[in-house]
Write an enzyme that holds these catalytic residues in place. Structure first.
Site, short mmCIF file in Angstrom:
data_model
loop_
_atom_site.label_atom_id
_atom_site.label_comp_id
_atom_site.label_asym_id
_atom_site.label_seq_id
_atom_site.Cartn_x
_atom_site.Cartn_y
_atom_site.Cartn_z
N GLU A 82 -4.39 12.30 -4.00
CA GLU A 82 -3.88 10.95 -3.84
C GLU A 82 -4.32 10.02 -4.97
OE1 GLU A 82 -4.04 12.83 0.23
OE2 GLU A 82 -5.49 12.56 -1.40
N LYS A 194 2.21 4.51 12.46
CA LYS A 194 3.15 5.56 12.88
C LYS A 194 4.13 5.00 13.90
CE LYS A 194 3.01 10.55 13.29
NZ LYS A 194 2.17 11.75 13.41
#
Length: 624
Positions: A82, A194
């Protein structure tokens, strides 16, 4: 938000939106297409004109990755870490002028992004970082891979969002993209739960942004322009001190014109290399050379153009440019007076300000004439002649790293984009590469992030393929220490067909740290040897960089001599179908000169050991 995000004025439209979208009649939610938040996120990036995205998937961002498919208009580049995704987005942004975008997951995926976010913040790089987050009901429960990334990045980000509703995603992304690239550019974090990704919403575009308190000043007030022009009229030793803000504003031609109109020399900071071509005789190079440092220290007018008076430039602050009046041009009002109080503060976009300032100076000159700066240039040219960049030759039979960089520059395509990691090689590159074009230099400046180089080079290559006809070559100059922090991205370079060329200056030590240990710590080389021959004498190369390159599908070469180095560079320049790595064996005791010890006055700059050409007798200094 940082300093320029204060005054309340809501924005009614997104200025960076494609023209067709900007003129579309106002849409309502019920007229929109029903989709999930994840699908809306992908659609929003497409409608924003995003062409390339970098990232690594994970559980909390998986709905977004599920929405990315073969019909998605942007290219997705899968990185191996990342942090590398963030640096790749930075390299893409700096080399193209576009906003870099990356998408990663929650928890460690998000926390791995903190370093590139901080790096982009320090160097004013426009970037949108989209992170996954656990569901709304799980926030605060220490759920699996939960991390408060909005809170964690608060000190090192331009702005951030926590998105909990699917319906908010298009508006937030439009705002984030605008905030990242307007005013003083910087990174914006969009943390998407989410719940928001999986929830249903009705998509509409364009979005009305809600940004009370954000109204960057781009145009300077007329009175300060007049005041600045008067200072130029009174100056016989002016210097243009040009920083990264000029590069971000794409103001190179205007800086060049200002130098021509005022006959002022140009001194750059690290991020501003190439803003004005080195072939322009008024360019003295990066601050740190004797001519550039001497010009700043002896000037009577210092014009800071998109520079923030960083401690790496100023040294001991109260001894920096001691006799100079200061004009400071910067789009971020928080930078004005932060380190050095200016005589004329000018808040505004560098290019916009210079467009207005140059005619004002010409009007002043029409009335009062141009100051005679001929004696000033005699002094500067004397420094140039007496103190060019030079280096000691190796005593162990290896290659001088400075020589390698000079050969790379001499043999390169004129359109080459240059990238470095962080360390001695970074400084040598700024000194020895001939920069002729803007946006051709990428390096980690303010944060000094080792490991920046390879992923940033990949990002630059992706941007080159997208925005530059003929695909500009990308050369990465790195050290073996810096390179090993993100060397796994060789896999990305191979699989995503980004044939970067890598010049590895392999001295088997952390070179800059070793230099400081040599000069200031009694040659106590604590924790700087990367290949300890005393403890493991049977091991010759760990790692063997040629084998490492070949393991990742790249071309690997090694050079022990100058002849081998020239041959390898020429061969690398001919290979464009895959990444190339050259392992140059260079002298571990090579040093960066000139240099100023941390916290010392720039008058004490050391050209070479024992030579301090700017030192003045105390009585002379007191009389100035």
């Amino acid at each position: 938000m940082r300093g320029n995000m204060v005054l309340p004025t809501p924005l009614q439209a997104f200025s960076g939106m494609p023209k067709a979208a900007a003129t579309t009649e106002k849409q309502t939610i019920v007229d929109g297409e029903k989709m999930t938040g994840a699908e809306a996120l992908v659609r929003s990036l497409e409608d924003l004109g995003v062409k390339d995205v970098f990232g690594v998937p994970g559980g909390a961002i998986l709905p977004v990755y599920d929405a990315i498919n073969n019909e998605t208009s942007f290219r997705f580049v899968l990185m191996r870490h990342e942090q590398a995704a963030g640096h790749a987005a930075e390299g893409y942004a700096v080399s193209t002028g576009q906003v870099g975008v990356c998408i990663v997951t929650s928890g460690p995926g998000a926390t791995n992004m903190i370093t590139p976010i901080a790096d982009a913040n320090m160097d004013s790089v426009p970037m949108v970082v989209i992170t996954g987050q656990v569901g709304v009901n799980a926030i605060g429960t220490d759920a699996f891979q939960e991390a408060d990334i909005v809170g964690a990045t608060y000190p090192v980000v331009k702005h951030s969002y926590l998105v909990t509703r699917a319906q908010d995603i298009p508006r937030v992304l439009a705002e984030a993209h605008y905030v990242a690239r307007s005013g003083r550019p910087g990174p914006v974090v969009v943390d998407v739960t989410k719940t928001a990704q999986t929830g249903d919403m009705y998509y509409s575009w364009p979005q009305r942004m809600i940004l009370p308190g954000y109204n960057p000043t781009t145009k300077a007030h007329g009175r300060v322009l007049s005041d600045a022009a008067k200072l130029f009229e009174q100056s016989y030793r002016p210097v243009l001190y040009v920083g990264g803000g000029a590069a971000r504003s794409d103001a190179g031609k205007l800086v060049q014109e200002l130098a021509e109109v005022t006959n002022a020399p140009i001194v750059t900071t690290l991020p501003a290399r190439g803003v004005v071509p080195d072939s322009d005789p008024k360019v003295l190079g990066m601050h740190g050379t004797i001519a550039a440092t001497g010009a700043v220290q002896r000037c009577d007018l210092l014009v800071a153009i998109g520079a923030r008076f960083d401690d790496r430039v100023t040294g001991k602050l109260d001894a920096f440019a001691p006799g100079a009046r200061v004009i400071h041009i910067d789009i971020d009002p928080a930078e004005i007076g932060k380190n050095r109080q200016p005589d004329v503060p000018i808040v505004g976009d560098v290019a916009t300000v210079l467009k207005d300032l140059i005619p004002e100076i010409k009007r002043e000159q029409a009335v009062h004439g141009k100051p005679d700066t001929s004696h000033w240039w005699e002094i500067i040219n004397d420094w140039r002649e007496k103190y060019p960049i030079k280096w000691d030759e190796p005593t162990d039979g290896s290659i001088a790293p400075q020589w390698v960089i000079k050969q790379l520059s001499d043999l390169a395509d004129p359109d080459t984009i240059w990238v470095t990691g962080v360390g001695q090689h970074q400084m040598w590159a700024t000194q020895l590469i001939d920069f002729e074009k803007p946006h051709s230099w990428l390096s980690s400046g303010g944060l000094g992030t080792m490991g920046y180089g390879l992923p940033a080079a990949i990002g630059a290559r992706v941007g080159s393929e997208r925005f530059h006809e003929g695909e500009k070559p990308v050369w990465l100059i790195d050290g073996d220490g810096s390179f090993q922090m993100t060397s796994e991205e060789l896999a990305t370079a191979f699989h995503d067909h980004t044939p970067v060329k890598i010049a590895l200056l392999n001295n088997s030590v952390y070179g800059m740290v070793r230099q400081w240990q040599t000069l200031f710590y009694g040659e106590h080389y604590s924790a700087t040897n990367l290949m300890d021959g005393e403890n493991t004498p049977e091991i010759v190369d760990v790692p063997d960089f040629v084998k490492l390159a070949e393991a990742y599908g790249c071309v690997g070469m090694r050079a022990f001599t100058e002849e081998e180095a020239i041959e390898a560079i020429k061969k690398a320049n001919e290979i464009n179908d895959r990444p190339v790595l050259i392992d140059f064996r260079v002298w571990k005791d090579a040093m960066v000169w000139p240099m100023v010890a941390a916290g010392d006055a720039n008058d004490n700059v050391t050209y070479m050991p024992g030579i301090k050409p700017l030192q003045r007798p105390k009585a002379a200094a007191d009389n100035e």
